[in-house]
Design an enzyme around this catalytic site. Structure first.
Site, short mmCIF file in Angstrom:
data_model
loop_
_atom_site.label_atom_id
_atom_site.label_comp_id
_atom_site.label_asym_id
_atom_site.label_seq_id
_atom_site.Cartn_x
_atom_site.Cartn_y
_atom_site.Cartn_z
N GLU A 115 -5.11 -8.26 -0.71
CA GLU A 115 -6.77 -8.04 0.47
C GLU A 115 -7.65 -7.98 0.73
O GLU A 115 -7.96 -7.55 -0.03
CB GLU A 115 -5.39 -6.81 1.99
CG GLU A 115 -4.22 -7.31 2.59
CD GLU A 115 -3.60 -5.85 3.09
OE1 GLU A 115 -5.37 -4.62 3.77
OE2 GLU A 115 -2.29 -5.41 3.03
N GLU A 154 0.56 -1.34 -0.14
CA GLU A 154 -0.09 0.49 -0.42
C GLU A 154 0.43 1.69 0.32
O GLU A 154 0.46 2.50 0.44
CB GLU A 154 -1.11 -0.16 1.56
CG GLU A 154 -1.90 -1.47 1.19
CD GLU A 154 -3.03 -1.17 2.15
OE1 GLU A 154 -2.99 0.14 2.56
OE2 GLU A 154 -3.75 -1.66 1.99
O1 AHR Z 1 -5.22 -5.63 7.26
C1 AHR Z 1 -5.13 -4.72 7.94
C2 AHR Z 1 -4.64 -3.41 7.04
O2 AHR Z 1 -5.08 -3.10 6.36
C3 AHR Z 1 -2.94 -3.91 6.30
O3 AHR Z 1 -1.90 -3.43 7.50
C4 AHR Z 1 -2.92 -3.13 5.64
O4 AHR Z 1 -2.08 -3.88 4.58
C5 AHR Z 1 -3.83 -2.74 4.99
O5 AHR Z 1 -4.62 -0.53 5.32
#
Ligand code: AHR
Length: 503
Positions: free
Chosen positions: A292, A173
């Site tokens: 994610e 990210e």
């Molecule tokens: O999954 C929780 C957080 O969400 C992670 O650390 C990050 O990559 C995202 O913003």
């Protein structure tokens, strides 16, 4: 009651299902690692401190690949801190989650956990505070057989065999304002390119994942993907997609619109990647890693995200999932399958405690959250090729999507076993659904291997330590085979699985 029809044709294939879409994520975040997968002294722990109850649930979940060590944590992490004799490892402050990191658990423990769980590791390199050189050193430490300083260091740490990690994330990210070492698209794209070159020169077989936007709502979404790929298109294989569903107004219908929004998001990112390819007159197709995805809004801010001082393994973002979340997760799994031509990796974020499918208590029990069930059922039954789902169903408008059909479905066809698996969400919240599944161009269905329903009268029902099975799948009672398919009655607000045999 509403009538719906799902037509599946053997010749209409979306793509081969890559089993890596049933991946998950373990981050040094809250209690995901410590008192999650790792807890020396727990009654079920092995000699390495790996919790046996969590390992068993991980296997039951059917996870295929696991991303590690972050997440936001990755962007401040020095991988060297987590290898070597445990007593010599430094204790550090983690700025991402404002916690104290003991480094008792690191890369080699994670690889051991992956082997015990039967999953493939997927590692990330820190492109927040570090760069290409640390990344190539990490890769050499992990994957080079021996005879060099870094590979022999690994061997001296008790890992004679190379770890053979294939999938690598180039940072995490990096567009996000909350990220340690946030970068502009141009800065990140260039760094990803240089890092990818070194990693590939070292190990040509690695699969490299560049960071897409951290969510679709950021103002830089789209431009970020375009500019990053402009820099590193030739060097990387995947672009990441991150998405977390929210339900800020406690409105189930609107919440389930996140499913359609996720589908749109994936198609938008694929289209941007293809536009970059077109500008370059390239036939290369950048694949997508939805590394994610989950539901996350109840335990997102305040004490859930940060606790006073620098605690070790605090209770952070321990979202308690309810039945409605399980419906959304089931729909999300169908979106991943229906984009199988493009999405080859996906990671449920995360595995344990911190927005986890599994919950644990230190020294105590481990149990399945509601979202565990659709994931486990899909991972068990989805095999082979994903078939295009021609859905004939009434639809209604939603704020996140103008047309939301009441039936959300996905289906796979496995030539080897002759089985067809169908996953069907009835998102009409008050009407039953009379579903007809029509099979074309394939042998007649002669048996029903599984018919399962996930339903609860209360959308807010949760699984807890003391009622771990409040939300759980049951045998489907109202289903019958027909000469050319199947007919089933789906309860309002239910997620259903049917596995048909053709021989
Ligand atoms: O999954 C929780 C957080 O969400 C992670 O650390 C990050 O990559 C995202 O913003």
């Amino acid at each position: 009651m509403i009538r719906t029809r799902l037509t599946l044709d053997r010749d209409f294939v979306v793509g081969v299902l890559d089993r890596r879409i049933f991946g998950a994520f373990v981050e040094h975040l809250g209690r995901c690692v410590y008192t999650g997968i790792y807890e020396p002294g727990h009654p079920t722990a092995d000699a390495q401190g790996l919790r046996g109850d969590v390992l068993a649930l991980t296997r039951e979940l059917g996870v295929t690949t696991v991303r590690y060590p972050g997440g936001n944590f990755l962007s401040g992490y020095d991988w060297e801190d987590g290898v070597g004799p445990a007593q010599d490892r430094p204790v550090r402050l983690d700025l991402a989650w404002h916690s104290t990191e003991t480094n008792r658990f690191g890369t080699n423990e994670f690889i051991a956990w992956c082997r015990a769980a039967g999953v493939a590791p997927m590692l990330g390199v820190n492109l927040g505070t570090r760069g290409a050189d640390a990344a190539r050193r990490y890769l050499e430490y992990c994957n080079h057989p021996g005879g060099t300083a870094l590979s022999d260091l690994r061997r001296s740490h008790g890992c004679a065999q190379p770890h053979g990690v294939r999938d690598w994330c180039l940072g995490n990210e990096m567009d996000a304002p909350w990220q340690i070492g946030q970068k502009t698209a141009g800065e990140y794209g260039r760094l990803a390119r240089d890092t990818a070159r070194l990693m590939r020169w070292l190990s040509p077989d690695v699969q490299l994942i560049a960071c897409g936007s951290s969510n679709r709502e950021l103002p830089t979404f789209g431009a970020w993907e375009d500019q990053v790929l402009e820099q590193c298109f030739d060097e990387v294989d995947y672009l990441s997609v991150h998405t977390y569903f929210e339900n800020p107004h406690a409105d189930t219908w609107e919440f389930l619109g996140n499913i359609d929004r996720m589908d749109l998001h994936i198609k938008e990112v694929a289209a941007i990647a293809d536009a970059v390819a077109a500008r370059r007159h390239s036939l290369k197709r950048i694949l997508l890693a939805v590394d994610e995805w989950n539901i996350w809004y109840k335990a997102r801010a305040g004490e859930h995200a940060r606790q006073p001082g620098w605690p070790q393994a605090p209770r952070l973002i321990e979202e308690v999932y309810n039945f409605e979340d399980a419906l959304a997760a089931g729909g999300a799994l169908s979106v991943l399958m229906n984009n199988a031509g493009r999405v080859k990796i996906a990671c449920l974020a995360q595995l344990v405690n911190a927005i986890g499918a599994i919950r644990t208590e230190p020294g105590g029990a481990a149990w399945r959250q509601t979202i565990f069930h659709p994931f486990a059922l899909a991972a068990r039954h989805a095999r082979g090729q994903v078939l295009r789902c021609a859905v004939d169903a009434p639809a209604r408008r939603g704020q996140l999507h103008p047309e939301m059909p009441y039936l959300v479905a996905s289906a796979t066809w496995d030539e080897a076993s002759g089985r067809i698996a169908v996953f069907a969400l009835n998102r009409h919240l008050s009407e039953e659904q009379d579903l007809r599944i029509e099979l074309r161009g394939m042998p007649a269905a002669v048996s029903l291997h599984a018919a399962v329903e996930l339903h609860h009268a209360d959308m807010n029902a949760c699984n807890t330590e003391h009622a771990p099975d409040a939300v759980a799948p049951h045998a489907h009672g109202r289903v019958q085979l027909e000469p050319d398919g199947l007919r089933a009655r789906l309860k309002p607000g239910s997620w259903n699985v049917f596995v048909l045999g053709t021989r």
